[in-house]
Design an enzyme around this catalytic site. Structure first.
Site, mmCIF file in Angstrom:
data_model
loop_
_atom_site.group_PDB
_atom_site.id
_atom_site.type_symbol
_atom_site.label_atom_id
_atom_site.label_comp_id
_atom_site.label_asym_id
_atom_site.label_seq_id
_atom_site.Cartn_x
_atom_site.Cartn_y
_atom_site.Cartn_z
ATOM 1 N N CYS A 1 14.387 22.628 -30.155
ATOM 2 C CA CYS A 1 13.225 21.797 -30.481
ATOM 3 C C CYS A 1 12.139 21.948 -29.419
ATOM 4 C CB CYS A 1 13.636 20.334 -30.627
ATOM 5 S SG CYS A 1 14.474 19.638 -29.186
ATOM 6 N N HIS B 1 12.549 14.028 -22.549
ATOM 7 C CA HIS B 1 13.252 14.201 -23.822
ATOM 8 C C HIS B 1 14.054 12.958 -24.181
ATOM 9 C CE1 HIS B 1 15.711 15.992 -26.959
ATOM 10 N NE2 HIS B 1 15.063 17.138 -26.847
#
Length: 481
Positions: free
Chosen positions: A290, A317
């Site tokens: 991602c 994150h």
């Protein structure tokens, strides 16, 4: 009530009525002709009247004025009469092309502009490709949502099955419930039924076979009528050629796409950047991570325009299922500490992985990551040393323009609101969203802040890779612009 107040309300009611009139026409185009309509990347299929009006409002980001629904409604009405073949139609760009043409005959213009598909009555759709989801976790279920939402033959992807290890209790009902309800992404848009006798989930009419297996090679997909399937491995358990090849031992499996960074010679594909590297001979591919998907398109834009000498990527994150809810043993460093209570410093290979998609940047980027107590949406901070000096305003103008009109407009979005926070990006289909107000420049140094939905935005990129692998995406109109 003053006249001005009445005028605003009357105008709104009129536009809302036009949007409501547009909904069944958009539906007919989608279901009878396999035509997907949108406005600058905002899909209109299965949207409410309010969502359609918001998409028209969004057009001001490109054209500096709202797209009048009074102009798009007759356009859609005419498209229905033309009995089109399979296509993806951008109403904003088509409307702009019509006005630029100077034509006074809308139907004549559309017949010429869409000549390749006029009168084709839904023809031109690619042959359906069977897709199997191996694993049904966070990414697997979002991929299912997206593919079920695209279940018209306008897309050639056909979700046929998911493969999981059987859990205790009402496994099938629990799997269906997790698809139906999501604490981050909300309820499933539609209806879900469970067929216990045949071990299947039916989502908006899409029949999804649930197959229980311990290892990839244990599955015979042909026993379920599945053939030449693309297996999308969402488990991340097998990331090298030897491990991923286990899937190809299954009857009915033809290709494998991994939703994690691949190792060794496996091609790491970031759609929009290096997807054209995919060949028919590639049986094992991965869609990178991602974070790699979030930063690589932005880095490509920066490198192509300004040149990158070197840089550092710091990722903030959201926590993932790999971490512990509270302190407990974990084989990884620091990840055993509570994800819900701590910022956790960890490593990321995303910066180095950029070079697999952009070889010119090999050895030029370093990176680290901090896991934080949020369930979804992350941020990448790109600290780049460029080959030439740049000013903040000109850099932001460049990134904004590319996000709207450039070849990476589906991957890179841009925002300049002073009030947005991470939850505002839940459900974003972009790989990354540049926060223009946070941009910092100092001579040759540029620091960019890029938001990304590390679940949904990444899943959208995976589907784009799937569509390219299988030649499943419909032709886009207008072809230029």
């Amino acid at each position: 009530m003053s006249a001005s107040i009445t005028e605003h309300l009357d105008s709104w009611n009129q536009r809302e009525a036009q949007a409501e009139a547009m909904i069944p026409l958009i539906g007919r185009l989608y279901r009878e002709n396999n035509v997907v309509t949108g406005i600058y990347g905002r899909q209109l299929v299965n949207q409410s009247a309010i969502d359609i009006l918001k998409a028209h409002r969004f057009a001001r980001q490109v054209d500096e004025q709202e797209l009048p629904i009074s102009e798009t409604l007759p356009l859609v009405q005419t498209l229905v009469r033309l009995d089109l073949g399979s296509a993806s139609v951008d109403l904003a760009r088509l409307n702009n092309a019509y006005k630029a043409s100077g034509s006074a005959d809308l139907e004549a213009f559309l017949r010429e502009e869409l000549a390749d598909v006029v009168g084709k009555k839904g023809q031109g759709s690619p042959e359906p490709t069977d897709v199997v989801l191996y694993g049904f976790g966070r990414i697997g279920r979002l991929l299912a949502r997206i593919m079920v939402g695209h279940a018209s033959s306008a897309s050639g992807l056909r979700l046929r099955a998911v493969v999981v290890r059987k859990g205790k209790g009402d496994d099938l009902a629990k799997r269906a419930s997790l698809l139906r309800r999501d604490s981050v992404h909300g309820p499933f848009a539609g209806s879900i039924r469970v067929d216990e006798e045949n071990s299947a989930i039916i989502a908006n009419g899409t029949y999804i076979q649930v197959i229980y297996a311990q290892q990839p090679e244990d599955v015979d997909y042909t026993a379920y009528g599945i053939s030449n399937a693309v297996v999308v491995d969402n488990t991340g358990l097998w990331r090298d050629e030897e491990g991923m090849s286990k899937h190809l031992q299954s009857k009915g499996a033809a290709r494998v796409l991994l939703t994690a960074p691949g190792k060794g010679a496996i091609k790491n594909i970031v759609y929009g950047v290096n997807h054209t590297d995919i060949t028919d001979d590639d049986k094992l591919l991965c869609a990178a991570s991602c974070t790699t998907n979030a930063i690589t398109p932005v880095v490509k834009l920066m490198h192509d325009e300004y040149g990158i000498d070197h840089g550092h990527v710091e990722t903030v994150h959201s926590y993932t299922n790999d971490q512990n809810l509270i302190d407990n043993f974990h084989k990884g460093e620091r990840r055993g500490r509570s994800a819900a209570l701590n910022m956790v410093l960890t490593e990321t290979g995303a910066a180095k992985a950029v070079a697999k998609a952009l070889p010119d940047l090999a050895g030029k980027l370093s990176g680290n990551a901090i896991r934080v107590p949020t369930p979804d949406v992350s941020m990448a901070v790109l600290n780049l040393e460029l080959d030439r000096e740049v000013e903040k305003d000109s850099l932001n103008r460049f990134l904004r323009r590319e996000s709207l009109e450039g070849p990476l407009h589906s991957q890179v979005d841009y925002i300049d609101s002073a009030e947005v926070v991470s939850t505002d990006f839940v459900g974003s289909r972009a790989a990354g969203v540049v926060d223009g107000l946070a941009t910092i420049t100092n001579g040759k140094q540029a620091i960019l802040y890029v938001w990304y939905d590390n679940e949904f935005g990444y899943s959208a990129q995976v589907v784009r890779v799937l569509e390219h692998m299988t030649a499943s995406a419909p032709a886009k109109y207008p072809s230029a612009g």
